[in-house]
Write a protein that holds these residues in place. Structure first.
Motif, PDB file in Angstrom:
ATOM      1  N   ALA A   1       0.835  -1.205   0.000  1.00  0.00           N
ATOM      2  CA  ALA A   1       0.000   0.000   0.000  1.00  0.00           C
ATOM      3  C   ALA A   1       0.866   1.250   0.000  1.00  0.00           C
ATOM      4  O   ALA A   1       0.537   2.250  -0.668  1.00  0.00           O
ATOM      5  CB  ALA A   1      -0.924  -0.013   1.215  1.00  0.00           C
TER       6      ALA A   1
ATOM      7  N   GLU B   1       2.097   1.901  -3.466  1.00  0.00           N
ATOM      8  CA  GLU B   1       1.062   2.488  -4.311  1.00  0.00           C
ATOM      9  C   GLU B   1       0.843   3.963  -3.960  1.00  0.00           C
ATOM     10  O   GLU B   1       0.618   4.799  -4.846  1.00  0.00           O
ATOM     11  CB  GLU B   1      -0.246   1.700  -4.151  1.00  0.00           C
ATOM     12  CG  GLU B   1      -0.204   0.318  -4.769  1.00  0.00           C
ATOM     13  CD  GLU B   1       0.092   0.374  -6.252  1.00  0.00           C
ATOM     14  OE1 GLU B   1      -0.521   1.176  -6.979  1.00  0.00           O
ATOM     15  OE2 GLU B   1       0.990  -0.384  -6.695  1.00  0.00           O
ATOM     16  N   TRP B   2       0.923   4.288  -2.696  1.00  0.00           N
ATOM     17  CA  TRP B   2       0.755   5.683  -2.281  1.00  0.00           C
ATOM     18  C   TRP B   2       1.873   6.549  -2.850  1.00  0.00           C
ATOM     19  O   TRP B   2       1.647   7.681  -3.278  1.00  0.00           O
ATOM     20  CB  TRP B   2       0.729   5.768  -0.764  1.00  0.00           C
ATOM     21  CG  TRP B   2       0.609   7.180  -0.263  1.00  0.00           C
ATOM     22  CD1 TRP B   2      -0.515   7.938  -0.166  1.00  0.00           C
ATOM     23  CD2 TRP B   2       1.688   8.009   0.197  1.00  0.00           C
ATOM     24  NE1 TRP B   2      -0.223   9.185   0.338  1.00  0.00           N
ATOM     25  CE2 TRP B   2       1.129   9.257   0.563  1.00  0.00           C
ATOM     26  CE3 TRP B   2       3.060   7.808   0.351  1.00  0.00           C
ATOM     27  CZ2 TRP B   2       1.900  10.293   1.072  1.00  0.00           C
ATOM     28  CZ3 TRP B   2       3.831   8.848   0.839  1.00  0.00           C
ATOM     29  CH2 TRP B   2       3.247  10.072   1.197  1.00  0.00           C
TER      30      TRP B   2
ATOM     31  N   ARG C   1       1.276   7.545  -6.377  1.00  0.00           N
ATOM     32  CA  ARG C   1       0.242   8.580  -6.490  1.00  0.00           C
ATOM     33  C   ARG C   1      -0.529   8.459  -7.804  1.00  0.00           C
ATOM     34  O   ARG C   1      -0.804   9.447  -8.481  1.00  0.00           O
ATOM     35  CB  ARG C   1       0.865   9.975  -6.356  1.00  0.00           C
ATOM     36  CG  ARG C   1       1.557  10.201  -5.035  1.00  0.00           C
ATOM     37  CD  ARG C   1       2.019  11.634  -4.891  1.00  0.00           C
ATOM     38  NE  ARG C   1       2.745  11.829  -3.641  1.00  0.00           N
ATOM     39  CZ  ARG C   1       2.196  12.036  -2.449  1.00  0.00           C
ATOM     40  NH1 ARG C   1       0.871  12.058  -2.352  1.00  0.00           N
ATOM     41  NH2 ARG C   1       2.922  12.204  -1.368  1.00  0.00           N
TER      42      ARG C   1
ATOM     43  N   ALA D   1      -4.004   7.073  -8.989  1.00  0.00           N
ATOM     44  CA  ALA D   1      -5.303   6.572  -8.522  1.00  0.00           C
ATOM     45  C   ALA D   1      -5.752   5.361  -9.316  1.00  0.00           C
ATOM     46  O   ALA D   1      -6.453   4.486  -8.790  1.00  0.00           O
ATOM     47  CB  ALA D   1      -6.349   7.683  -8.619  1.00  0.00           C
TER      48      ALA D   1
ATOM     49  N   HIS E   1      -4.036   2.890 -10.241  1.00  0.00           N
ATOM     50  CA  HIS E   1      -3.404   1.665  -9.764  1.00  0.00           C
ATOM     51  C   HIS E   1      -4.037   1.137  -8.477  1.00  0.00           C
ATOM     52  O   HIS E   1      -3.854  -0.021  -8.120  1.00  0.00           O
ATOM     53  CB  HIS E   1      -1.910   1.904  -9.525  1.00  0.00           C
ATOM     54  CG  HIS E   1      -1.113   1.940 -10.790  1.00  0.00           C
ATOM     55  ND1 HIS E   1       0.253   2.104 -10.803  1.00  0.00           N
ATOM     56  CD2 HIS E   1      -1.494   1.821 -12.080  1.00  0.00           C
ATOM     57  CE1 HIS E   1       0.682   2.108 -12.057  1.00  0.00           C
ATOM     58  NE2 HIS E   1      -0.356   1.938 -12.843  1.00  0.00           N
ATOM     59  N   TRP E   2      -4.744   2.024  -7.747  1.00  0.00           N
ATOM     60  CA  TRP E   2      -5.255   1.611  -6.445  1.00  0.00           C
ATOM     61  C   TRP E   2      -6.254   0.463  -6.551  1.00  0.00           C
ATOM     62  O   TRP E   2      -6.251  -0.448  -5.729  1.00  0.00           O
ATOM     63  CB  TRP E   2      -5.897   2.801  -5.725  1.00  0.00           C
ATOM     64  CG  TRP E   2      -4.905   3.545  -4.886  1.00  0.00           C
ATOM     65  CD1 TRP E   2      -4.374   4.771  -5.152  1.00  0.00           C
ATOM     66  CD2 TRP E   2      -4.310   3.103  -3.658  1.00  0.00           C
ATOM     67  NE1 TRP E   2      -3.483   5.121  -4.165  1.00  0.00           N
ATOM     68  CE2 TRP E   2      -3.426   4.123  -3.244  1.00  0.00           C
ATOM     69  CE3 TRP E   2      -4.434   1.960  -2.883  1.00  0.00           C
ATOM     70  CZ2 TRP E   2      -2.667   4.034  -2.071  1.00  0.00           C
ATOM     71  CZ3 TRP E   2      -3.678   1.856  -1.724  1.00  0.00           C
ATOM     72  CH2 TRP E   2      -2.811   2.872  -1.319  1.00  0.00           C
ATOM     73  N   SER E   3      -7.126   0.509  -7.549  1.00  0.00           N
ATOM     74  CA  SER E   3      -8.097  -0.577  -7.690  1.00  0.00           C
ATOM     75  C   SER E   3      -7.389  -1.894  -7.971  1.00  0.00           C
ATOM     76  O   SER E   3      -7.769  -2.943  -7.444  1.00  0.00           O
ATOM     77  CB  SER E   3      -9.088  -0.255  -8.808  1.00  0.00           C
ATOM     78  OG  SER E   3      -8.405  -0.098 -10.051  1.00  0.00           O
TER      79      SER E   3
ATOM     80  N   LEU F   1      -5.869  -3.117  -4.688  1.00  0.00           N
ATOM     81  CA  LEU F   1      -6.868  -3.673  -3.776  1.00  0.00           C
ATOM     82  C   LEU F   1      -7.264  -5.087  -4.187  1.00  0.00           C
ATOM     83  O   LEU F   1      -7.414  -5.979  -3.343  1.00  0.00           O
ATOM     84  CB  LEU F   1      -8.089  -2.758  -3.725  1.00  0.00           C
ATOM     85  CG  LEU F   1      -7.868  -1.387  -3.073  1.00  0.00           C
ATOM     86  CD1 LEU F   1      -9.119  -0.524  -3.186  1.00  0.00           C
ATOM     87  CD2 LEU F   1      -7.447  -1.553  -1.621  1.00  0.00           C
TER      88      LEU F   1
END
Length: 223
Positions: A157, A160-161, A164, A166, A168-170, A173
């Motif tokens: 995580a 991914e942060w 930066r 967005a 890639h976040w899905s 998860l």
């Protein structure tokens, strides 16, 4: 004793030894290494030679994994130095000749780290599943590994942060869910076995309490 009993089905304890009642109690010690040893007996036959040979091969595999991990993280020169240290460290060589879990544990932990190192570039469903399985199997060999399984997720995580991105976040998860499920599935047989045999909801082993007592309680005498 445990591995041979798994292979032969004969749980008669050696003469003069108290029966540990392994088939009827929740696991007190982790089942991963005895199961691995029983598998070696099943494939190669009984005796003391083949398990040692297989563990020496695991030691060689550990050298390759250390090289791969160090090269990805620190470069070719560091990889050669790390591989040389891994291959010549006497404690590792010593345990490859012992009927104990370190050779198997080391290769599983290194395999987990090599897979997770790829997350610094991209987190994929396949790598998440492979890392979860490897981490779960390592926990079956040494349950302390359970403490690191969520740490790896937090590290992913954080990566991914830092990106930066967005979009890639899905994907992260989804990979995180796959990773957690894969690790849980690797551990699940031990948990179900403990519930079925001992009617006890023990995740892997039941020795955490006694280990804490022996190591920390002022009245503990070590027995």
């Amino acid at each position: 004793y445990w591995a041979r009993a798994l292979e032969t089905g004969d749980w008669t304890p050696p003469e003069g030894v108290t029966d540990p009642e392994i088939p009827h109690r929740a696991f007190f010690r982790a089942p991963g290494y005895p199961t691995f040893l029983a598998l070696v007996y099943r494939i190669c036959g009984d005796g003391y030679l083949w398990p040692r040979m297989v563990q020496m091969l695991l030691g060689l595999a550990s050298v390759v994994l250390v090289h791969a991990l160090a090269r990805r993280c620190f470069g070719s020169l560091s990889a050669l130095v790390a591989a040389a240290l891994q291959g010549s460290y006497w404690i590792f060589i010593y345990f490859e000749g012992e009927f104990m879990e370190p050779p198997l544990l080391i290769v599983l932990v290194l395999l987990t780290l090599v897979i997770l190192a790829r997350w610094s570039e991209q987190i994929t469903i396949g790598s998440a599943a492979a890392a979860g399985i490897a981490a779960g199997l390592a926990a079956l060999v040494r349950p302390n590994m359970l403490a690191l399984i969520p740490v790896f997720l937090l590290w992913g995580a954080w990566l991914e942060w830092r990106r930066r991105d967005a979009a890639h976040w899905s994907g992260f998860l989804r990979a995180a869910v796959v990773y957690a499920i894969a690790a849980a599935l690797a551990i699940l047989p031990a948990t179900l076995r403990n519930q079925r045999v001992a009617h006890d909801r023990v995740l892997i082993t039941s020795n955490a309490g006694i280990n804490l007592f022996v190591g920390l309680h002022p009245q503990s005498d070590g027995y």
